[in-house]
Enzyme design. Structure first.
Site, PDB file in Angstrom:
ATOM      1  CB  CYS A 113      -4.576  -3.353  -1.686  1.00  0.00           C
ATOM      2  SG  CYS A 113      -3.053  -3.611  -2.604  1.00  0.00           S
ATOM      3  CG  HIS A 250      -4.104   0.499   0.343  1.00  0.00           C
ATOM      4  ND1 HIS A 250      -3.173  -0.326   0.939  1.00  0.00           N
ATOM      5  CD2 HIS A 250      -3.938   0.347  -0.994  1.00  0.00           C
ATOM      6  CE1 HIS A 250      -2.476  -0.946   0.000  1.00  0.00           C
ATOM      7  NE2 HIS A 250      -2.925  -0.553  -1.180  1.00  0.00           N
ATOM      8  CG  ASN A 280       0.575  -1.204  -2.188  1.00  0.00           C
ATOM      9  OD1 ASN A 280       0.120  -1.825  -1.233  1.00  0.00           O
ATOM     10  ND2 ASN A 280      -0.096  -1.018  -3.316  1.00  0.00           N
TER      11      ASN A 280
END
Ligand code: ACO
Length: 323
Positions: A113, A250, A280
């Site tokens: 990520c 994020h 996500n």
């Protein structure tokens, strides 16, 4: 001094939107649980013909259009992904081929990520080191392909998509009034491996594997790790939370975003949130959020923008830039 300035941003999402309610037919969950615990309301899921390469290519075209450039203007492509089309060649090289680029070089970067934050930092160093003048930095993922669709603790959290930036070398004065990347901070710590990993790979199982996560454990570390790297870029640049125009975190969980902004003293109206729309999307989450915020007329030339991410590894990092 040379700075790496943003010239354009673009994004691409799979055609299919999957709402939370659809998961109620697959696993023991509810729209209410997903919204309350994560803030996610929907995510895009790639069809068979939509891949990390095709989404990355589409986002790259949009970023080039926004920059008023063509692939001929680009020296290098850096793709952040943990879900490449194949083990090799690098998906970045496939995107290079699809863009019709027969010059320059392309490679993938894997920091889960945090991939896009690592990639922007790396691209900035290639530009400042004189290796490239214009770089396409892409984050593209198809996490739907590595999810265990029977595991309610992970399958509801992720989505697919891509975002891209064009960075270009410009002359700066060496102050924080310059356009471009002003400071970066990267970290990793492999002792956290078991909390978030994929249980397969070419050198171990010979399979692609599935994502495994101890969500509560990741959550426990996330806010402290995010604030650690953000405070580091503040210290390196002399910038404070009050100076920021936009915070682009994020997009994993709205509760992590809110807690991080609060701990850092960043006002709520400066925080870009897209997790309700995209879930996500790992390395694609930050550039997707950037493209969204630019599209809404929020982020404008001259704005001070803070990016951060945290993910598998663990890896974590932050980038401060003037748009
Ligand atoms: N639907 C309904 N119930 C569920 C679901 C679901 N989809 N998933 C878990 N539950 C249950 C659990 O089984 C647990 O039940 P129990 O109390 O009977 O054991 C209960 O809900 C609470 O579970 P927790 O895991 O404690 O829930 P939490 O509030 O921590 O939320 C979540 C879980 C959303 C995963 C959260 O921990 C989180 O966001 N973690 C961080 C994830 C993250 O940020 N990842 C970023 C990196 S991703 C990357 O790098 C690829």
């Amino acid at each position: 001094m040379i700075r790496s300035a943003v010239r354009g941003v673009g994004s691409a999402l799979p055609r299919r939107i999957m709402k939370n309610a659809e998961f109620e037919k697959l696993v023991d969950t509810s729209d209410e649980w997903i919204v309350q615990r994560t803030g996610i309301r929907q995510r895009h899921i790639a069809a068979e013909d939509e891949t990390t390469v095709s989404l990355g290519e589409a986002a790259a075209h949009k970023a080039l259009d926004a920059a008023g450039m063509t692939p001929d203007d680009i020296d290098m492509i850096l793709l952040a992904t943990s879900t490449p089309n194949n083990t090799f060649p690098a998906s970045a090289v496939e995107i290079q081929e699809r863009l019709g680029m027969r010059h320059g070089y392309a490679f993938d970067m894997q920091a889960v990520c945090t991939g896009f934050v690592y990639a922007v930092t790396t691209a900035d160093l290639y530009i400042r080191g004189g290796m490239a003048k214009r770089i396409l930095v892409i984050g593209s993922e198809t996490f739907s392909r590595i999810l265990d669709w029977e595991d309610r603790t992970t399958c509801v959290l992720f989505g697919d998509g891509a975002g891209a930036l064009v960075l270009e070398a410009v002359e700066g004065k060496g102050t924080t009034a310059d356009r471009g990347v002003l400071a970066s901070s990267l970290r990793s710590d492999g002792t956290h491996r078991e909390k978030l990993y994929v249980d397969g790979g070419p050198s171990t199982t010979g399979t692609v594997g599935h994502l495994r996560m101890e969500g509560r454990e990741v959550f426990k570390h996330a806010v402290a790790m995010i604030t650690d790297v953000v405070e580091d870029v503040f210290a390196k640049s002399g910038i404070t939370a009050d100076d920021l125009d936009w915070f682009v975190p994020h997009q994993a969980n709205k509760r992590i975003i809110d807690a991080s902004a609060k701990k850092l003293g960043i006002a709520e109206e400066k925080v870009i949130v897209t997790v309700h729309l995209h879930g996500n999307t790992s390395a694609a989450s930050v550039p997707l959020a950037l493209a969204h915020a630019v599209g809404e007329g929020k982020i404008k030339t001259g704005d001070l923008v803070l990016l951060e991410a945290m993910g598998g590894g663990f890896t974590w990092g932050a980038v401060l830039l003037r748009w």
